[in-house]
Motif scaffolding. Structure first.
Motif, PDB file in Angstrom:
ATOM      1  N   PRO A  25       0.815  -1.218   0.000  1.00  0.00           N
ATOM      2  CA  PRO A  25       0.000   0.000   0.000  1.00  0.00           C
ATOM      3  C   PRO A  25       0.856   1.279   0.000  1.00  0.00           C
ATOM      4  CG  PRO A  25      -0.880  -1.579   1.568  1.00  0.00           C
ATOM      5  CD  PRO A  25       0.431  -2.124   1.100  1.00  0.00           C
ATOM      6  N   TYR A  26       2.005   1.247   0.700  1.00  0.00           N
ATOM      7  CA  TYR A  26       2.879   2.435   0.716  1.00  0.00           C
ATOM      8  C   TYR A  26       3.363   2.739  -0.713  1.00  0.00           C
ATOM      9  CZ  TYR A  26       6.429   5.714   2.336  1.00  0.00           C
ATOM     10  OH  TYR A  26       7.189   6.853   2.550  1.00  0.00           O
ATOM     11  N   TYR A  93      11.271   3.877   5.179  1.00  0.00           N
ATOM     12  CA  TYR A  93      12.182   3.412   6.239  1.00  0.00           C
ATOM     13  C   TYR A  93      12.918   4.607   6.851  1.00  0.00           C
ATOM     14  CZ  TYR A  93      11.691  -1.506   4.758  1.00  0.00           C
ATOM     15  OH  TYR A  93      11.210  -2.758   4.480  1.00  0.00           O
ATOM     16  N   ARG A  94      13.434   5.497   5.974  1.00  0.00           N
ATOM     17  CA  ARG A  94      14.219   6.648   6.464  1.00  0.00           C
ATOM     18  C   ARG A  94      13.392   7.538   7.369  1.00  0.00           C
ATOM     19  NH1 ARG A  94      18.136   7.279   2.012  1.00  0.00           N
ATOM     20  NH2 ARG A  94      19.646   5.706   2.690  1.00  0.00           N
ATOM     21  N   GLY A 100      11.242  -2.871   9.015  1.00  0.00           N
ATOM     22  CA  GLY A 100      11.152  -4.162   8.351  1.00  0.00           C
ATOM     23  C   GLY A 100      10.708  -5.219   9.353  1.00  0.00           C
ATOM     24  N   HIS A 101       9.630  -5.931   9.040  1.00  0.00           N
ATOM     25  CA  HIS A 101       9.161  -6.951   9.987  1.00  0.00           C
ATOM     26  C   HIS A 101       9.961  -8.239   9.828  1.00  0.00           C
ATOM     27  CE1 HIS A 101       6.847 -10.473  11.288  1.00  0.00           C
ATOM     28  NE2 HIS A 101       6.669  -9.701  12.338  1.00  0.00           N
ATOM     29  N   ILE A 102      10.491  -8.717  10.940  1.00  0.00           N
ATOM     30  CA  ILE A 102      11.174 -10.022  10.970  1.00  0.00           C
ATOM     31  C   ILE A 102      10.601 -10.775  12.164  1.00  0.00           C
ATOM     32  CG2 ILE A 102      13.397 -11.236  11.175  1.00  0.00           C
ATOM     33  CD1 ILE A 102      13.444  -9.422   8.817  1.00  0.00           C
ATOM     34  N   TYR A 103      10.225 -12.029  11.975  1.00  0.00           N
ATOM     35  CA  TYR A 103       9.789 -12.831  13.122  1.00  0.00           C
ATOM     36  C   TYR A 103      10.977 -12.981  14.085  1.00  0.00           C
ATOM     37  CZ  TYR A 103       5.600 -14.232  10.531  1.00  0.00           C
ATOM     38  OH  TYR A 103       4.405 -14.238   9.843  1.00  0.00           O
ATOM     39  N   ALA A 104      10.671 -12.939  15.402  1.00  0.00           N
ATOM     40  CA  ALA A 104      11.739 -13.031  16.411  1.00  0.00           C
ATOM     41  C   ALA A 104      12.537 -14.327  16.266  1.00  0.00           C
ATOM     42  CB  ALA A 104      11.132 -12.935  17.811  1.00  0.00           C
ATOM     43  N   ASP A 105      11.830 -15.438  15.954  1.00  0.00           N
ATOM     44  CA  ASP A 105      12.538 -16.722  15.818  1.00  0.00           C
ATOM     45  C   ASP A 105      13.500 -16.691  14.626  1.00  0.00           C
ATOM     46  OD1 ASP A 105       9.522 -17.122  14.728  1.00  0.00           O
ATOM     47  OD2 ASP A 105      10.929 -18.135  13.404  1.00  0.00           O
ATOM     48  N   ALA A 106      13.095 -15.992  13.564  1.00  0.00           N
ATOM     49  CA  ALA A 106      13.963 -15.908  12.373  1.00  0.00           C
ATOM     50  C   ALA A 106      15.210 -15.088  12.703  1.00  0.00           C
ATOM     51  CB  ALA A 106      13.197 -15.281  11.207  1.00  0.00           C
ATOM     52  N   HIS A 137      16.581  -2.138   8.617  1.00  0.00           N
ATOM     53  CA  HIS A 137      15.702  -1.371   9.511  1.00  0.00           C
ATOM     54  C   HIS A 137      14.704  -2.306  10.193  1.00  0.00           C
ATOM     55  CE1 HIS A 137      17.073   1.508   6.408  1.00  0.00           C
ATOM     56  NE2 HIS A 137      17.105   2.355   7.404  1.00  0.00           N
ATOM     57  N   THR A 138      15.190  -3.139  11.109  1.00  0.00           N
ATOM     58  CA  THR A 138      14.273  -4.046  11.811  1.00  0.00           C
ATOM     59  C   THR A 138      14.227  -3.654  13.281  1.00  0.00           C
ATOM     60  OG1 THR A 138      15.724  -5.749  12.713  1.00  0.00           O
ATOM     61  CG2 THR A 138      15.258  -5.878  10.350  1.00  0.00           C
TER      62      THR A 138
END
Ligand SMILES: CSCCC(=O)C(=O)COP(=O)(O)O
Ligand SMILES: [Mg+2]
Length: 224
Positions: A25-26, A93-94, A100-106, A137-138
């Motif tokens: 959407p962005y 991001y800036r 940036g979405h990252i799963y914690a386990d990943a 940018h996580t």
């Protein structure tokens, strides 16, 4: 012996909803303004020319913008569009509009694999530039230091076996020593045909019918 892991992003390290409800959407909202303001820049101009070649009327910028919005809505993996999306997301991001979405386990498993000396690569339909932005940018900080390299559709489509053979050749690693992680069965099938080991991530919902790939719901359950 697995020495190398190649991972997909959307649905694997990162949630589908982040890509579909935040990133796309962005890009959709900002693409027209971005093209009107940056089309004179050589990099953007070249991407627009590449995209225009895929349309019926390559001379009409407004029609091209409409076409690109349609491609975004249809999640078409059109290489020049994916490169433009990366340039548009850079602002988001800036400015801190999203991380940036990252799963914690990943994030944790990839850090451990990296510490063990396992080489990590990314292969996503998002452009290499977009991949680097996402991992830089996580909420776990800059994760780009974990990766030895990045691949996008310039090497070929993710459902094509030749793409995985090309990746193995480029990183000078025997396919049987590479584990490919993805949520998409057709991508895993292509990697398996190239000789890779495979593991399927099912992040949301139930694990469906068994197939040719080990299936897990998070990175901690991946067996090397
Ligand atoms: C590089 S982040 C954006 C992901 C993206 O644009 C996309 O199309 C997702 O593709 P994937 O191959 O990671 O499923
Ligand atoms: Mg995916």
């Amino acid at each position: 012996m697995i020495t190398t892991i190649v991972t997909d992003i959307e649905g694997t390290t990162s949630s589908l909803s982040f890509v579909k409800e935040v990133l796309f959407p962005y890009a959709r909202v900002h693409i027209a303004e971005f093209i009107r303001n940056h089309s004179h820049e050589p990099e953007v101009s070249e991407l627009l020319q590449d995209a225009a070649k895929l349309t019926d009327d390559p001379t009409n910028t407004e029609a091209l913008i409409e076409q690109m919005i349609q491609w975004i809505d249809q999640d078409q993996k059109v290489t020049p569009l994916k490169s433009l999306q990366g340039l548009i997301w850079e602002n988001g991001y800036r400015q801190g509009d999203f991380k940036g979405h990252i799963y914690a386990d990943a994030a944790q498993a990839m850090q451990e694999w990296h510490n063990q000396g396992i080489k990590l690569y990314v292969y996503s339909s998002g452009s290499v530039y977009a991949q680097k932005l996402l991992f830089k940018h996580t909420e776990f900080g800059d994760l780009t230091t974990l990766f030895s390299g990045y691949f996008d559709t310039h090497i070929g489509g993710k459902k094509e076996t030749a793409s995985y053979s090309a990746i193995a050749e480029q990183i000078e690693t025997e396919p049987e020593n590479i584990l490919f992680l993805s949520d998409i069965t057709e991508e895993l099938d292509a990697a398996l045909k190239a000789g890779f080991k495979t593991c399927r991530l099912v992040r949301e919902g139930k694990v469906d019918s068994p197939n040719d790939h080990d299936t897990v719901s998070n990175f901690f359950d991946i067996k090397l």
